[in-house]
Structures are given as C-alpha cells and as structure tokens.
Design a protein around this motif. Structure first.
Motif, mmCIF file in Angstrom:
data_model
loop_
_atom_site.group_PDB
_atom_site.id
_atom_site.type_symbol
_atom_site.label_atom_id
_atom_site.label_comp_id
_atom_site.label_asym_id
_atom_site.label_seq_id
_atom_site.Cartn_x
_atom_site.Cartn_y
_atom_site.Cartn_z
ATOM 1 N N LEU A 385 21.363 2.217 18.049
ATOM 2 C CA LEU A 385 20.038 2.808 18.151
ATOM 3 C C LEU A 385 19.755 3.810 17.029
ATOM 4 N N ARG A 386 20.684 4.709 16.784
ATOM 5 C CA ARG A 386 20.428 5.764 15.800
ATOM 6 C C ARG A 386 20.303 5.235 14.371
ATOM 7 N N PRO A 387 21.209 4.337 13.907
ATOM 8 C CA PRO A 387 21.015 3.785 12.553
ATOM 9 C C PRO A 387 19.670 3.065 12.394
ATOM 10 N N THR A 388 19.243 2.355 13.442
ATOM 11 C CA THR A 388 17.960 1.671 13.380
ATOM 12 C C THR A 388 16.818 2.672 13.254
ATOM 13 N N LEU A 389 16.917 3.769 13.975
ATOM 14 C CA LEU A 389 15.895 4.804 13.889
ATOM 15 C C LEU A 389 15.836 5.418 12.492
ATOM 16 N N TRP A 390 16.986 5.612 11.864
ATOM 17 C CA TRP A 390 16.985 6.129 10.485
ATOM 18 C C TRP A 390 16.232 5.184 9.553
ATOM 19 N N ILE A 391 16.532 3.901 9.645
ATOM 20 C CA ILE A 391 15.877 2.913 8.777
ATOM 21 C C ILE A 391 14.368 2.905 9.016
ATOM 22 N N ALA A 392 13.982 2.847 10.295
ATOM 23 C CA ALA A 392 12.561 2.709 10.637
ATOM 24 C C ALA A 392 11.751 3.932 10.222
ATOM 25 N N THR A 393 12.287 5.116 10.488
ATOM 26 C CA THR A 393 11.501 6.325 10.234
ATOM 27 C C THR A 393 11.366 6.635 8.741
ATOM 28 N N ILE A 394 12.416 6.369 7.980
ATOM 29 C CA ILE A 394 12.330 6.617 6.532
ATOM 30 C C ILE A 394 11.420 5.584 5.869
ATOM 31 N N ALA A 395 11.560 4.313 6.274
ATOM 32 C CA ALA A 395 10.767 3.248 5.648
ATOM 33 C C ALA A 395 9.281 3.381 5.952
ATOM 34 N N GLY A 396 8.932 3.996 7.087
ATOM 35 C CA GLY A 396 7.530 4.119 7.449
ATOM 36 C C GLY A 396 6.701 4.899 6.448
ATOM 37 N N VAL A 397 7.328 5.827 5.749
ATOM 38 C CA VAL A 397 6.597 6.644 4.770
ATOM 39 C C VAL A 397 6.127 5.799 3.590
ATOM 40 N N ALA A 398 6.739 4.619 3.402
ATOM 41 C CA ALA A 398 6.394 3.784 2.245
ATOM 42 C C ALA A 398 4.963 3.267 2.299
ATOM 43 N N GLY A 399 4.318 3.346 3.452
ATOM 44 C CA GLY A 399 2.949 2.848 3.553
ATOM 45 C C GLY A 399 1.988 3.514 2.590
ATOM 46 N N VAL A 400 2.225 4.775 2.270
ATOM 47 C CA VAL A 400 1.294 5.507 1.401
ATOM 48 C C VAL A 400 1.279 4.940 -0.015
ATOM 49 N N VAL A 401 2.330 4.214 -0.399
ATOM 50 C CA VAL A 401 2.408 3.668 -1.765
ATOM 51 C C VAL A 401 1.235 2.732 -2.055
ATOM 52 N N TRP A 402 0.762 1.989 -1.045
ATOM 53 C CA TRP A 402 -0.346 1.065 -1.242
ATOM 54 C C TRP A 402 -1.652 1.783 -1.602
ATOM 55 N N LEU A 403 -1.760 3.051 -1.236
ATOM 56 C CA LEU A 403 -3.009 3.776 -1.477
ATOM 57 C C LEU A 403 -3.118 4.318 -2.897
ATOM 58 N N ILE A 404 -1.997 4.535 -3.538
ATOM 59 C CA ILE A 404 -1.995 5.247 -4.820
ATOM 60 C C ILE A 404 -2.872 4.572 -5.875
ATOM 61 N N PRO A 405 -2.794 3.241 -6.089
ATOM 62 C CA PRO A 405 -3.659 2.633 -7.115
ATOM 63 C C PRO A 405 -5.071 2.324 -6.632
ATOM 64 N N SER A 406 -5.363 2.589 -5.370
ATOM 65 C CA SER A 406 -6.669 2.241 -4.795
ATOM 66 C C SER A 406 -7.649 3.407 -4.935
ATOM 67 N N PRO A 407 -8.926 3.181 -4.607
ATOM 68 C CA PRO A 407 -9.910 4.271 -4.660
ATOM 69 C C PRO A 407 -9.780 5.265 -3.502
ATOM 70 N N ILE A 408 -8.972 4.956 -2.485
ATOM 71 C CA ILE A 408 -8.959 5.753 -1.258
ATOM 72 C C ILE A 408 -8.623 7.227 -1.493
ATOM 73 N N PRO A 409 -7.548 7.577 -2.212
ATOM 74 C CA PRO A 409 -7.235 9.011 -2.357
ATOM 75 C C PRO A 409 -8.355 9.816 -3.006
ATOM 76 N N ARG A 410 -9.214 9.160 -3.781
ATOM 77 C CA ARG A 410 -10.306 9.865 -4.479
ATOM 78 C C ARG A 410 -11.652 9.718 -3.771
ATOM 79 N N LEU A 411 -11.644 9.162 -2.566
ATOM 80 C CA LEU A 411 -12.884 8.930 -1.824
ATOM 81 C C LEU A 411 -13.333 10.235 -1.162
ATOM 82 N N ARG A 412 -14.381 10.847 -1.701
ATOM 83 C CA ARG A 412 -14.836 12.144 -1.188
ATOM 84 C C ARG A 412 -15.675 11.991 0.070
#
Length: 444
Positions: A385-412
């Motif tokens: 259980l614990r090793p799986t939780l480490w993998i899942a929780t760290i990998a979840g942060v990778a979602g923000v990478v998709w936003l970097i080249p998009s217009p979203i971060p600069r959308l006022r």
C-alpha cells in the motif's frame, strides 16, 4: 440598521433569487449525503465484507466505469432529447433507490460483493446522466459574469460538506454500521429531487441528430487549445488521484491503525481547507487571473497528498497531524480547481453543445478514474500500500506540465464567448436568462 437590511447584506445576491436558491439548496443537501457515502461505501467493503486491496480497487472502478463507457452517448442523448432538469431529477430518484437497497440487504444478511459492485456501477450510470445535463441547467440560471460567484457558492457547499459530511460519516459508521450510514445519502438524493422539481428553467433548443452528432463534443475539444489543455491536466491528476483513493481507506484502517471515527474526524476537520479555498478563489483569480488560479490549484491539490505515505510508521499524533495537513491542502486545491475550471468550461461551450462536450470531456477525464483505481488496487496488492501511495501522489503533480505551453496560465478573464440568439419571451432571474442560451458570449 434593520435586521432585514443586515440579512440582505450578508446573503450573497444569487441566493436572494428563489430559483437559484432552490437549485443551490438541493445540491447542498446532496453534496453532504455524498460525503457520507464516499466514506461509508468502501468501509462497507472493508468492515462488512472484509475486502482486500484488489476488491476496494474493483469497487472504486465499478462506480467510475460508466463515465468511460457512456458519457459521450449520454451527452448526445441529452442534447438531442432536452428536458435536462427532468433527466437530473430522474437520476436522483434512481440513485436514492439503489443506495437504499444496501442497508436493506445488509439487515437481511444477504449483502454481497456482487451487489456492492452492481450498485456502484448503476449509481455511476445515473450520475453520468445527471452530470452531463447539469451544465445546461446551471447556465440557464446564472449569467456569464456570475459564473465564478455561482460556482463558488456551490463549491463552498461542497467544501462545507467535506467538513461535516466526512466527520458525520465516520461517526455514523460507528453508530449504525457502514451500510446504515449509506441510507443518509439515499435520503439526500430524494431531497435534491424535490428541489429540482420546484424549479422550471427554460432550456435551449434541442440539438439536431444525424451522422457525426455524438462526436461534435470531441471535435470541439480537439480544436480548442484551452479546453484540450484543461482536459489533459485534469485527466492526469485524476488517474493518479484515484490510484491513491482506491487504497486510501484500506491503508488508513489497516496500516495506520485508525478507527472509522478517527478517519472521518481528521478528514472532516482537515476539509476546512476546502472552505477556505472556496472563500479565497475569487481573490486569487483576481490577482493571478482565472487561468493562473487554475494552474496553481493543479499543483496544490495533488502535492498535498504526498503527506499520506509520509505518515506511515509514525505515532498516532503524527499520523493524525499529517492526514489533517493532506486533507487541508487538498481541500484548498481541489475546490479552487473545481471553481475555476467550472467557470472556464461553462463560459467556453455553446449551449447547444454543452452536454456533448461534457460527455466527451467526462469520457476521458472521469473515464480514466477507474483505470487509476484498478491500477491502485493491483499495485497495492503487488507492491504494498505505501509504495503505491508514493508513486501515485508524486506522479499526480505531473498534470500541471500540460498547462505550461497552453494559454491557460496567462488567461486573465473567462474566454471570449460567442454571441447566441436570444429567443423571445425569455424569463430573467437575477439578471440571468432562465434558459441555456445566454445573451452574452459562450465557450467550453
């Protein structure tokens, strides 16, 4: 100052309007009931049927699979047939009956995994229909300039439900067993149906059928840089978040040694973060822009859950403190995420396409959740259980990478909306059209 004038100043403008207030009240009651079931349903599997990691993964996946299987078809059907409010009302009644069957069979001594999986799957089917219809009903009650404010009210209720619902869920499981606690959620769906029955929004025209009708939502997403980036980010977060969610209750009960009441209490208290997130989102959106606030939430939400595997092997006070911090940070992040993405998507999609875009979006975004749940159950059994939780929780942060080249971060501000025809004789509530076609621009 008179009491009436003081009350008027305290109550948000949207809640002074009867139609939106009834809609919001019904959703608030249902949200509180949902939080009870979110804890009580897996606890029924763990405490009553003695489920392991794989079985809790199957249960989570069963509830989420309909999003993958039926969302596009459901969106097309709802846009073509119309009557979105009636669809939502029927979905509430069906979910109430299905959930009520669990305590009945438990008392009769015949509750099985097969029934638990079937109920989770069928409730998920009803939820798909409810969700694809909901966006149009919401937009029929709120003008575009109030999307963030209205989403803040609804998600403020959701945030409060995290506090009261999960705490109550843990206590109810202790007092009346996990299946008995599920009955609370069944009653909340009945209340939601009653409030929906009391409102009568005028909806947009139904969509024409024909060849390619079901794929129009997919095509819209494919050609929208903003919506495509939102989908990739949230889908990535969802996969890994539900990998963690599938085994979290099992980990908390068996590995960390918490009782259901302790688990519900710490999650409920930690969920104060969601209340704070709801209160802060409008300010953050004004400071960073609506896209910047969404981007920030895509980091804060998944990163907070890294504290869950950190808690392994510690003493009870440290465990409770870390789970509180994870729930607090996750609550701030998820509510900010939901408010901002709800406003962006509602603004970005034409009314006549809204259910189909919602269906296509949900097919990927929600459809990947059972994949994450099954992966969490399988990895929890194979790796622990614990090793799986480490993998899942760290990998979840990778979602923000998709936003970097998009217009979203600069959308006022919200995306520029398309002008849509205004049919004659439209009703207006609090300055908002009471149907799904809006007087201003739209997009999703």
């Amino acid at each position: 100052m008179s009491l009436r004038r003081q009350t008027t100043r305290i109550v948000p403008p949207l809640l002074r309007e009867r139609t939106f207030r009834r809609y919001w009240t019904g959703q608030t009651i249902s949200l509180f009931g949902d939080q009870v079931s979110i804890l009580a349903l897996p606890l029924t599997a763990v405490l009553v049927l003695h489920a392991g990691a794989a079985q809790t993964g199957y249960l989570t996946a069963a509830g989420l699979a309909p999003s993958l299987l039926f969302s596009i078809v459901a969106g097309g059907w709802v846009d073509r047939k119309g009557h979105r409010r009636r669809v939502m009302l029927t979905a509430d009644l069906v979910r109430a009956v299905l959930l009520a069957s669990l305590p009945i069979t438990y008392l009769a001594g015949v509750l099985t995994f097969a029934q638990l999986y079937a109920v989770a799957f069928l409730v998920g089917c009803a939820s798909v229909l409810f969700n694809v219809a909901q966006g149009t009903v919401f937009a029929s009650l709120v003008r575009p300039t109030d999307y963030v404010a209205a989403n803040s009210l609804i998600h403020g209720s959701r945030a409060l439900s995290f506090v009261g619902g999960q705490s109550a869920g843990g206590v109810l499981v202790q007092l009346v067993t996990a299946p008995g606690a599920i009955l609370i959620d069944a009653c909340s769906f009945l209340a939601s149906a009653l409030f929906l029955r009391s409102i009568h929004p005028r909806e947009p025209l139904t969509a024409a059928g024909g060849r390619g009708h079901l794929l129009e939502g997919v095509r819209f997403i494919a050609h929208s840089r903003e919506v495509r980036a939102l989908l990739l980010a949230t889908a990535t977060i969802n996969v890994f978040n539900f990998m963690e969610a599938a085994i979290f209750v099992l980990y908390a009960i068996r590995s960390l040694g918490l009782t259901p009441a302790q688990l519900g209490l710490v999650l409920g208290i930690g969920a104060v973060g969601a209340v704070i997130g709801a209160a802060l989102t409008s300010r953050v959106a004004r400071r960073l822009g609506v896209g910047g606030a969404f981007t920030l939430s895509c980091v804060v939400f998944p990163a907070s859950f890294i504290l869950i595997p950190v808690a392994g092997g510690m003493g009870k006070p440290a465990i409770l403190a870390l789970l509180f911090a994870a729930a607090f940070g996750g609550g701030v992040g998820v509510v900010m995420l939901d408010i901002t993405i709800g406003a962006i998507l509602t603004a970005a999609v034409p009314a006549v396409l809204r259910a189909r875009v919602s269906g296509a979006y949900s097919t990927i975004n929600y459809g990947l959740r059972p994949v994450g749940a099954l992966a969490g159950g399988a990895m929890g059994s194979a790796l622990g259980l614990r090793p799986t939780l480490w993998i899942a929780t760290i990998a979840g942060v990778a979602g923000v990478v998709w936003l970097i080249p998009s217009p979203i971060p600069r959308l006022r501000t919200l995306p520029e909306l398309r002008d849509e025809p205004v049919p004659p004789g439209r009703d207006v509530v609090a300055g908002a059209q009471v149907d799904g076609t809006k007087s201003g621009p739209t997009s999703s």
